[in-house]
Design a protein around this motif. Structure first.
Motif, PDB file in Angstrom:
ATOM      1  N   ASN A   1      39.315  37.819  36.535  1.00  0.00           N
ATOM      2  CA  ASN A   1      39.446  39.247  36.269  1.00  0.00           C
ATOM      3  C   ASN A   1      38.307  39.759  35.397  1.00  0.00           C
ATOM      4  OD1 ASN A   1      40.951  41.757  36.450  1.00  0.00           O
ATOM      5  ND2 ASN A   1      41.415  41.462  34.296  1.00  0.00           N
TER       6      ASN A   1
ATOM      7  N   ARG B   1      35.144  40.275  37.592  1.00  0.00           N
ATOM      8  CA  ARG B   1      35.206  41.486  38.403  1.00  0.00           C
ATOM      9  C   ARG B   1      35.013  42.728  37.532  1.00  0.00           C
ATOM     10  NH1 ARG B   1      40.453  43.796  41.769  1.00  0.00           N
ATOM     11  NH2 ARG B   1      39.453  45.683  42.527  1.00  0.00           N
TER      12      ARG B   1
ATOM     13  N   GLU C   1      31.967  45.449  37.805  1.00  0.00           N
ATOM     14  CA  GLU C   1      32.293  46.858  38.034  1.00  0.00           C
ATOM     15  C   GLU C   1      31.706  47.752  36.953  1.00  0.00           C
ATOM     16  OE1 GLU C   1      36.384  46.946  40.653  1.00  0.00           O
ATOM     17  OE2 GLU C   1      36.571  47.048  38.463  1.00  0.00           O
TER      18      GLU C   1
ATOM     19  N   CYS D   1      34.684  46.931  42.987  1.00  0.00           N
ATOM     20  CA  CYS D   1      34.321  45.624  43.552  1.00  0.00           C
ATOM     21  C   CYS D   1      35.551  44.943  44.134  1.00  0.00           C
ATOM     22  CB  CYS D   1      33.694  44.727  42.483  1.00  0.00           C
ATOM     23  SG  CYS D   1      32.147  45.379  41.814  1.00  0.00           S
TER      24      CYS D   1
ATOM     25  N   THR E   1      37.156  41.021  44.758  1.00  0.00           N
ATOM     26  CA  THR E   1      37.066  39.596  44.499  1.00  0.00           C
ATOM     27  C   THR E   1      37.300  38.859  45.809  1.00  0.00           C
ATOM     28  OG1 THR E   1      37.883  39.893  42.242  1.00  0.00           O
ATOM     29  CG2 THR E   1      37.954  37.669  43.146  1.00  0.00           C
TER      30      THR E   1
ATOM     31  N   VAL F   1      32.459  37.750  43.462  1.00  0.00           N
ATOM     32  CA  VAL F   1      32.706  39.190  43.505  1.00  0.00           C
ATOM     33  C   VAL F   1      31.681  39.858  44.405  1.00  0.00           C
ATOM     34  CG1 VAL F   1      32.686  41.309  42.130  1.00  0.00           C
ATOM     35  CG2 VAL F   1      33.784  39.257  41.228  1.00  0.00           C
TER      36      VAL F   1
END
Length: 478
Positions: free
Chosen positions: A144, A147, A151, A158, A160, A166
């Motif tokens: 997380n 990503r 972003e 984006c 995953t 990503v």
């Protein structure tokens, strides 16, 4: 990428005998097409560059240590493979990502080592990462975190693709095309060497999709082969050849796939009708009264996903999978046969956290919202396959966890394999016969003992049985 602090980044570059995991994922996701220019930015020793060139990819590589004389030019696809990990200066790390994004014409593919690799990295805390005894630096990301970081720096939504991989798309239509590819099965066309086979391919498409294609959806050679037929004549030929029940089933399947796409798209930010890939626009026009109606039905599906009682009811009503007091377990061959709300459940988790490349069974929790992808690589061969990895994504907290059983001396294993599959799966009869034999032998009398290798082996010995493939035999028969 100039060296700073005490890190020696050259030592993190490894020689590759095969494609890296991110490159394999990008190939599988059709992001590395032969017609695209590709730049491996920070390519290290160039293993991916060489392998992709052998696959006829138009790729170049640049690295500040190993390929510094190579030219760096904007390319359709930019690979930033395990580069961000090794940059110890947060400012330089961000600048490197910005530069990679500037160079990407269509998509930037960013990969990084993850926090679950911590046990493989020995070193002392240094800045926001670790400095190893070899004077290399590692900043380990959670899926997380990676990503969110990409972003933030790129300013775009984006996806995953897999844990630690990503995709950042320059064009939102490209992002939606990729999303559609993940959710809506490909409209593969049968080979068409002449008019007769082209019509057969068209009939097959109509039965699977539930609607006829537009000319610009067809492969060009096929459209040319059918061009001499008048539209009315072609429509009649198809109508006379299709199986009405298959067309109806195809229409239902496509309707559900469209709802799933629109629901997941909202998860990332839903756009106007014109932003949808052409095929999905035509699906909406064919199976819904309007785009608004399709979106409303999709939104209702998302609301149902929040309802514990509804989700539990869908699990109980599912024709596939094994239900337990805590979760539904479904083999990957059967996930597309789950009720729509459960398919959405799994898809949402995969968009947030990335579905791992290797997995066998999806685990959907009843309470809360968490999906686990469990890998049993010997599921087809081993009558009681052992787990190797577990990757879990929590949809509420957006946190992920990973566990490896590679070094475990007493791994969990599966029983009743047929229950994880669809009832019409060709392997079900063989697996069910084994389960029935084990039940008759008394092997399931102590269910609390048989969930691990040691406990299962002890019960086999107690009952005087052993396994030969998917057959249970008495021990004296060995």
């Amino acid at each position: 990428m100039q060296q700073s602090w005490n890190s020696d980044r050259r030592r993190t570059a490894i020689g590759r005998a095969s494609l890296s995991v991110p490159a394999r994922q990008a190939l599988a996701d059709r992001q590395l097409d032969a017609g695209r220019t590709i730049l491996d930015y920070g390519c290290g020793r160039g293993g991916d560059v060489v392998s992709l060139q052998r696959l006829a990819c138009n790729i170049t590589g640049w690295d500040p240590y190993f390929s510094s004389s190579s030219s760096v030019a904007p390319s359709d696809v930019v690979l930033l493979t395990y580069v961000l990990n090794v940059i110890e200066d947060p400012v330089e790390r961000r600048q490197t990502l910005k530069e990679a994004w500037r160079l990407a014409g269509s998509v930037l593919i960013v990969s990084a080592r993850l926090t679950w690799d911590r046990s493989k990295v020995s070193g002392q805390e240094y800045g926001d990462g670790l400095l190893t005894s070899r004077q290399t630096f590692q900043h380990l990301f959670s899926p997380n975190e990676l990503r969110a970081y990409v972003e933030e720096v790129t300013g775009t939504r984006c996806i995953t693709a897999a844990p630690g991989i990503v995709y950042a798309f320059k064009d939102d239509s490209a992002r939606l095309d990729y999303l559609a590819h993940r959710i809506v099965p490909d409209a593969n066309w049968l080979a068409s060497a002449d008019t007769a086979s082209a019509i057969a391919s068209l009939v097959d498409y109509v039965e699977r999709r539930g609607r006829p294609p537009r000319v610009d959806e067809m492969p060009r050679p096929m459209a040319v082969q059918l061009a001499h037929l008048k539209p009315g004549e072609l429509k009649r030929l198809v109508h006379d050849s299709v199986d009405a029940e298959r067309v109806s089933a195809g229409a239902k399947r496509t309707t559900l796939n469209t709802l799933l796409f629109l629901a997941v798209e909202l998860f990332n930010g839903r756009g106007p009708f014109s932003s949808l890939p052409l095929g999905l626009q035509l699906d909406v026009r064919s199976f819904f009264t309007s785009y608004k109606e399709a979106c409303q039905r999709s939104d209702r599906l998302l609301l149902k996903l929040r309802d514990d009682a509804y989700v539990r009811g869908a699990m109980n009503a599912s024709c596939v999978g094994k239900i337990t007091p805590t979760a539904l377990y479904v083999h990957r061959r059967a996930v597309d046969r789950m009720p729509a709300v459960l398919r959405l459940y799994e898809h949402c988790a995969s968009i947030v956290a990335g579905r791992p490349q290797a997995w066998t069974i999806a685990k959907l929790k009843h309470q809360g919202r968490a999906v686990g992808w469990l890998d049993y690589p010997e599921f087809n061969k081993d009558p009681h396959p052992r787990i190797t990895t577990s990757y879990v994504a929590d949809l509420k907290s957006l946190e992920t966890s990973h566990m490896s059983y590679a070094n475990s001396a007493n791994r969990p294993l599966l029983h009743r394999k047929h229950e994880f599959l669809a009832p019409d799966d060709p392997d079900v009869p063989r697996y069910r016969r084994l389960t029935e034999s084990e039940l008759r032998a008394g092997l399931y009398e102590n269910p609390h003992l048989i969930g691990t290798e040691d406990g299962w082996e002890a019960e086999l010995i107690r009952c005087g049985r052993m396994l030969r493939g998917h057959r249970l035999v008495r021990r004296h028969e060995a």
